[in-house]
Write a protein that holds these residues in place. Structure first.
Motif, PDB file in Angstrom:
ATOM      1  N   ALA A  69      30.612 -27.154 -24.183  1.00 33.10           N
ATOM      2  CA  ALA A  69      31.299 -27.107 -22.885  1.00 33.10           C
ATOM      3  C   ALA A  69      32.581 -27.920 -22.902  1.00 33.10           C
ATOM      4  O   ALA A  69      33.569 -27.542 -22.260  1.00 33.10           O
ATOM      5  CB  ALA A  69      30.366 -27.606 -21.784  1.00 33.10           C
ATOM      6  N   ARG A  70      32.593 -28.974 -23.619  1.00 32.63           N
ATOM      7  CA  ARG A  70      33.787 -29.830 -23.722  1.00 32.63           C
ATOM      8  C   ARG A  70      33.706 -30.617 -25.034  1.00 32.63           C
ATOM      9  O   ARG A  70      32.653 -30.694 -25.664  1.00 32.63           O
ATOM     10  CB  ARG A  70      33.906 -30.766 -22.527  1.00 32.63           C
ATOM     11  CG  ARG A  70      32.683 -31.632 -22.273  1.00 32.63           C
ATOM     12  CD  ARG A  70      32.872 -32.507 -21.043  1.00 32.63           C
ATOM     13  NE  ARG A  70      33.237 -31.736 -19.877  1.00 32.63           N
ATOM     14  CZ  ARG A  70      32.362 -31.105 -19.092  1.00 32.63           C
ATOM     15  NH1 ARG A  70      31.062 -31.152 -19.376  1.00 32.63           N
ATOM     16  NH2 ARG A  70      32.756 -30.418 -18.049  1.00 32.63           N
ATOM     17  N   GLY A 103      33.887 -22.710 -13.518  1.00 33.46           N
ATOM     18  CA  GLY A 103      33.401 -21.962 -14.672  1.00 33.46           C
ATOM     19  C   GLY A 103      34.496 -21.557 -15.621  1.00 33.46           C
ATOM     20  O   GLY A 103      34.212 -21.068 -16.726  1.00 33.46           O
ATOM     21  N   ASP A 104      35.751 -21.692 -15.208  1.00 29.11           N
ATOM     22  CA  ASP A 104      36.850 -21.405 -16.137  1.00 29.11           C
ATOM     23  C   ASP A 104      36.829 -22.413 -17.300  1.00 29.11           C
ATOM     24  O   ASP A 104      36.492 -23.577 -17.107  1.00 29.11           O
ATOM     25  CB  ASP A 104      38.181 -21.462 -15.407  1.00 29.11           C
ATOM     26  CG  ASP A 104      38.305 -20.379 -14.342  1.00 29.11           C
ATOM     27  OD1 ASP A 104      39.118 -20.561 -13.434  1.00 29.11           O
ATOM     28  OD2 ASP A 104      37.586 -19.349 -14.448  1.00 29.11           O
ATOM     29  N   ARG A 105      37.277 -21.906 -18.437  1.00 31.73           N
ATOM     30  CA  ARG A 105      37.279 -22.784 -19.624  1.00 31.73           C
ATOM     31  C   ARG A 105      38.693 -22.870 -20.192  1.00 31.73           C
ATOM     32  O   ARG A 105      39.439 -21.891 -20.227  1.00 31.73           O
ATOM     33  CB  ARG A 105      36.310 -22.265 -20.689  1.00 31.73           C
ATOM     34  CG  ARG A 105      34.874 -22.090 -20.158  1.00 31.73           C
ATOM     35  CD  ARG A 105      33.913 -21.763 -21.279  1.00 31.73           C
ATOM     36  NE  ARG A 105      33.750 -22.910 -22.183  1.00 31.73           N
ATOM     37  CZ  ARG A 105      32.978 -22.891 -23.265  1.00 31.73           C
ATOM     38  NH1 ARG A 105      32.307 -21.772 -23.561  1.00 31.73           N
ATOM     39  NH2 ARG A 105      32.869 -23.946 -24.021  1.00 31.73           N
ATOM     40  N   LEU A 124      38.269 -28.905 -25.789  1.00 31.25           N
ATOM     41  CA  LEU A 124      37.674 -27.945 -24.861  1.00 31.25           C
ATOM     42  C   LEU A 124      37.352 -28.627 -23.531  1.00 31.25           C
ATOM     43  O   LEU A 124      37.020 -29.814 -23.500  1.00 31.25           O
ATOM     44  CB  LEU A 124      36.384 -27.362 -25.460  1.00 31.25           C
ATOM     45  CG  LEU A 124      36.472 -26.762 -26.873  1.00 31.25           C
ATOM     46  CD1 LEU A 124      35.092 -26.319 -27.331  1.00 31.25           C
ATOM     47  CD2 LEU A 124      37.457 -25.603 -26.897  1.00 31.25           C
ATOM     48  N   GLU A 125      37.447 -27.820 -22.463  1.00 26.83           N
ATOM     49  CA  GLU A 125      37.097 -28.339 -21.130  1.00 26.83           C
ATOM     50  C   GLU A 125      36.561 -27.174 -20.298  1.00 26.83           C
ATOM     51  O   GLU A 125      37.074 -26.055 -20.369  1.00 26.83           O
ATOM     52  CB  GLU A 125      38.302 -28.963 -20.438  1.00 26.83           C
ATOM     53  CG  GLU A 125      38.031 -29.508 -19.047  1.00 26.83           C
ATOM     54  CD  GLU A 125      36.984 -30.614 -19.057  1.00 26.83           C
ATOM     55  OE1 GLU A 125      35.974 -30.444 -18.351  1.00 26.83           O
ATOM     56  OE2 GLU A 125      37.154 -31.614 -19.795  1.00 26.83           O
ATOM     57  N   THR A 126      35.528 -27.423 -19.541  1.00 33.93           N
ATOM     58  CA  THR A 126      34.971 -26.432 -18.603  1.00 33.93           C
ATOM     59  C   THR A 126      35.182 -26.947 -17.179  1.00 33.93           C
ATOM     60  O   THR A 126      34.703 -28.039 -16.839  1.00 33.93           O
ATOM     61  CB  THR A 126      33.480 -26.203 -18.862  1.00 33.93           C
ATOM     62  OG1 THR A 126      33.293 -25.750 -20.220  1.00 33.93           O
ATOM     63  CG2 THR A 126      32.915 -25.157 -17.912  1.00 33.93           C
ATOM     64  N   PRO A 151      34.768 -17.394 -16.633  1.00 35.33           N
ATOM     65  CA  PRO A 151      33.402 -17.680 -17.070  1.00 35.33           C
ATOM     66  C   PRO A 151      32.850 -16.668 -18.053  1.00 35.33           C
ATOM     67  O   PRO A 151      31.951 -16.986 -18.848  1.00 35.33           O
ATOM     68  CB  PRO A 151      32.609 -17.678 -15.758  1.00 35.33           C
ATOM     69  CG  PRO A 151      33.611 -18.099 -14.736  1.00 35.33           C
ATOM     70  CD  PRO A 151      34.907 -17.482 -15.152  1.00 35.33           C
ATOM     71  N   TRP A 186      38.600 -16.170 -27.404  1.00 37.91           N
ATOM     72  CA  TRP A 186      37.961 -17.493 -27.469  1.00 37.91           C
ATOM     73  C   TRP A 186      37.234 -17.614 -28.819  1.00 37.91           C
ATOM     74  O   TRP A 186      36.506 -16.709 -29.221  1.00 37.91           O
ATOM     75  CB  TRP A 186      36.967 -17.620 -26.312  1.00 37.91           C
ATOM     76  CG  TRP A 186      36.368 -19.006 -26.194  1.00 37.91           C
ATOM     77  CD1 TRP A 186      35.213 -19.428 -26.722  1.00 37.91           C
ATOM     78  CD2 TRP A 186      36.918 -20.105 -25.498  1.00 37.91           C
ATOM     79  NE1 TRP A 186      34.980 -20.747 -26.413  1.00 37.91           N
ATOM     80  CE2 TRP A 186      36.033 -21.196 -25.638  1.00 37.91           C
ATOM     81  CE3 TRP A 186      38.087 -20.288 -24.724  1.00 37.91           C
ATOM     82  CZ2 TRP A 186      36.269 -22.440 -25.078  1.00 37.91           C
ATOM     83  CZ3 TRP A 186      38.317 -21.531 -24.156  1.00 37.91           C
ATOM     84  CH2 TRP A 186      37.416 -22.601 -24.348  1.00 37.91           C
ATOM     85  N   LEU A 244      34.531 -15.503 -20.510  1.00 35.14           N
ATOM     86  CA  LEU A 244      35.380 -15.702 -21.686  1.00 35.14           C
ATOM     87  C   LEU A 244      36.472 -14.656 -21.819  1.00 35.14           C
ATOM     88  O   LEU A 244      37.036 -14.460 -22.905  1.00 35.14           O
ATOM     89  CB  LEU A 244      34.543 -15.741 -22.977  1.00 35.14           C
ATOM     90  CG  LEU A 244      33.456 -16.831 -23.051  1.00 35.14           C
ATOM     91  CD1 LEU A 244      32.759 -16.787 -24.406  1.00 35.14           C
ATOM     92  CD2 LEU A 244      34.050 -18.199 -22.796  1.00 35.14           C
TER      93      LEU A 244
END
Length: 459
Positions: free
Chosen positions: A110-111, A141-143, A135-137, A91, A103, A93
């Motif tokens: 967020a996505r 909270g991990d991305r 992108l995906e969250t 979360p 990042w 980054l």
């Protein structure tokens, strides 16, 4: 000159409209090809990214962060996925796994999809690889970032774009050059017809439009126009022959009639009435003979049969002789006849015809000018072009009648009861055309001024 006429012709304007329409159609087709190709190439790359993303998401749903991290580690180590980029961050980054160091700052959503330049240091930012990623969250909270290097695809689409632009530009240039060449050829043929037409108006019906032997539509048009000119020349020759025959055939019996009447006039008469009648008849016959003589003279002048007598003459000398001839007639009417202007005005022409033309102008000015007025004969060199003008201070002529008075037998209403036959100005105009000049009618305010222009002598 021909190129200027080609660029301003209606044919060239129509060609430009056709080129514009064709260029718009070609541009639309090329644009469709470019967009379709670009979309197809990107869609293939996007499908590969989506496939990889779905695999990583399934791993997260099954094994959580550790499962995704292990799968990313496996993918990075596999050479078959060397063109794919991965990055898993917490979360805050902070990087957890992947082959990207940080990042990307532009990936704030967020996505969804994003494009960004790689982080490898380079003085030229455009030389860094272009990456397209998804992108995906995750719920914790991990991305996750999964993408591919699309630099080659981007360069490929750029080349297609350049090819489309150059292709459209080349088409426009080639079409423009072709339209100019075609229009110039068309205008050249039209100009040949115009040149011949002007030559016919200046010198007679003996000119013909040249043929090029191509047997195309322009040659056929020229051939038809030449046939029409042949027919017109034949008809004009027949009309001239008839006129000449009429003048010749009537002149002989009228001359004989006059001779007999003159003999009777000078012989013993029964009474003065018979003598007066014969005198009037002779006068009428003289007028008819003068008409035929003038018609024949005009026909000879218009046929340019008098050019053999051309030589350099001085208008001042000729005008002086005319003024001396008409001085008595002017004094009888109370008109003051004067000559002014340059001492020497040289022209190349037939002295007798020029004398007749000036005499006709002076005679008209005295007859139709104001009683007790003045007539001025002026010899001039205007901008290097010789001219002679005759002006009076009489009632003049309405401006709308200027062109009509040069027609044969045309007489104004106020002139119908004065001596004359309406052929004087026709003869003057014919003399002007024979000498390559023109006659100009001007308002003298009051009165009328007629200026006879001549071509400057050569040699």
């Amino acid at each position: 000159m021909l190129l200027t006429k080609a660029l301003t012709s209606s044919t060239f304007k129509l060609a430009l409209i056709a080129i514009g329409t064709f260029g718009m159609i070609v541009s639309a087709i090329f644009s469709y090809v470019y967009l379709s190709t670009s979309s197809y190439v990107r869609s293939r790359s996007d499908r590969a990214i989506v496939t990889e993303y779905l695999g990583l998401r399934d791993a997260y749903e099954q094994s959580g962060r550790d499962g995704v991290a292990a799968l990313i580690q496996q993918r990075v180590a596999d050479k078959g996925f060397s063109d794919t980029v991965y990055l898993l961050v917490d979360p805050s980054l902070a990087p957890l796994r992947g082959n990207l160091k940080t990042w990307p700052s532009t990936a704030t959503a967020a996505r969804g999809w994003t494009e960004f330049r790689g982080s490898e240091p380079s003085p030229d930012p455009t030389s860094r690889p272009l990456l397209r990623a998804m992108l995906e969250t995750f719920p914790g909270g991990d991305r996750l970032l999964v993408g591919r290097d699309i630099s080659d695809l981007d360069r490929f689409t750029d080349r297609i774009k350049i090819a489309v632009i150059l292709g459209v530009a080349l088409i426009f240039v080639l079409a423009g050059v072709a339209s100019i060449l075609v229009t110039r050829r068309t205008v050249g043929r039209i100009e040949a017809i115009n040149v011949t037409s002007r030559a016919i108006m200046l010198s007679g019906l003996d000119k013909r439009i040249p043929l090029r032997g191509t047997d195309d539509e322009w040659d056929r048009v020229a051939e038809n126009l030449n046939l029409m000119l042949d027919r017109i020349e034949t008809l004009m020759g027949e009309v001239k022959q008839v006129s000449d025959n009429v003048a010749h055939d009537l002149r002989t019996p009228l001359t004989r009639m006059r001779g007999r009447l003159e003999k009777a006039y000078h012989g013993p008469r029964i009474g003065e009435d018979d003598q007066s009648l014969i005198g009037d008849t002779i006068a009428d016959l003289d007028a008819v003979l003068r008409i035929f003589s003038s018609l024949t003279r005009i026909a000879q002048i218009e046929a340019q049969a008098r050019k053999g007598a051309f030589r350099i003459v001085n208008l001042v000398e000729i005008a002086g002789e005319v003024v001396e001839l008409y001085d008595a007639a002017a004094e009888q009417d109370g008109t003051r006849l004067t000559i002014v202007g340059d001492r020497e005005v040289l022209v190349s022409g037939d002295r007798d015809l020029i004398f007749d033309a000036i005499a006709n102008l002076v005679d008209n000015a005295i007859k139709h000018g104001r009683t007790g007025g003045q007539v001025v004969v002026a010899n001039e060199n205007i901008d290097g072009q010789p001219a002679i003008s005759v002006s009076d201070d009489g009632p003049g002529i309405p401006a709308d009648q200027y062109e009509h008075v040069f027609k044969r037998f045309y007489r104004l209403e106020q002139s119908r009861y004065t001596p004359g036959n309406g052929l004087g100005l026709s003869l003057v105009a014919a003399v002007a055309r024979l000498h390559g000049g023109r006659i100009e009618m001007l308002d003298n305010a009051p009165g009328l001024k007629l200026r006879l222009w001549f071509a400057a002598p050569t040699g």
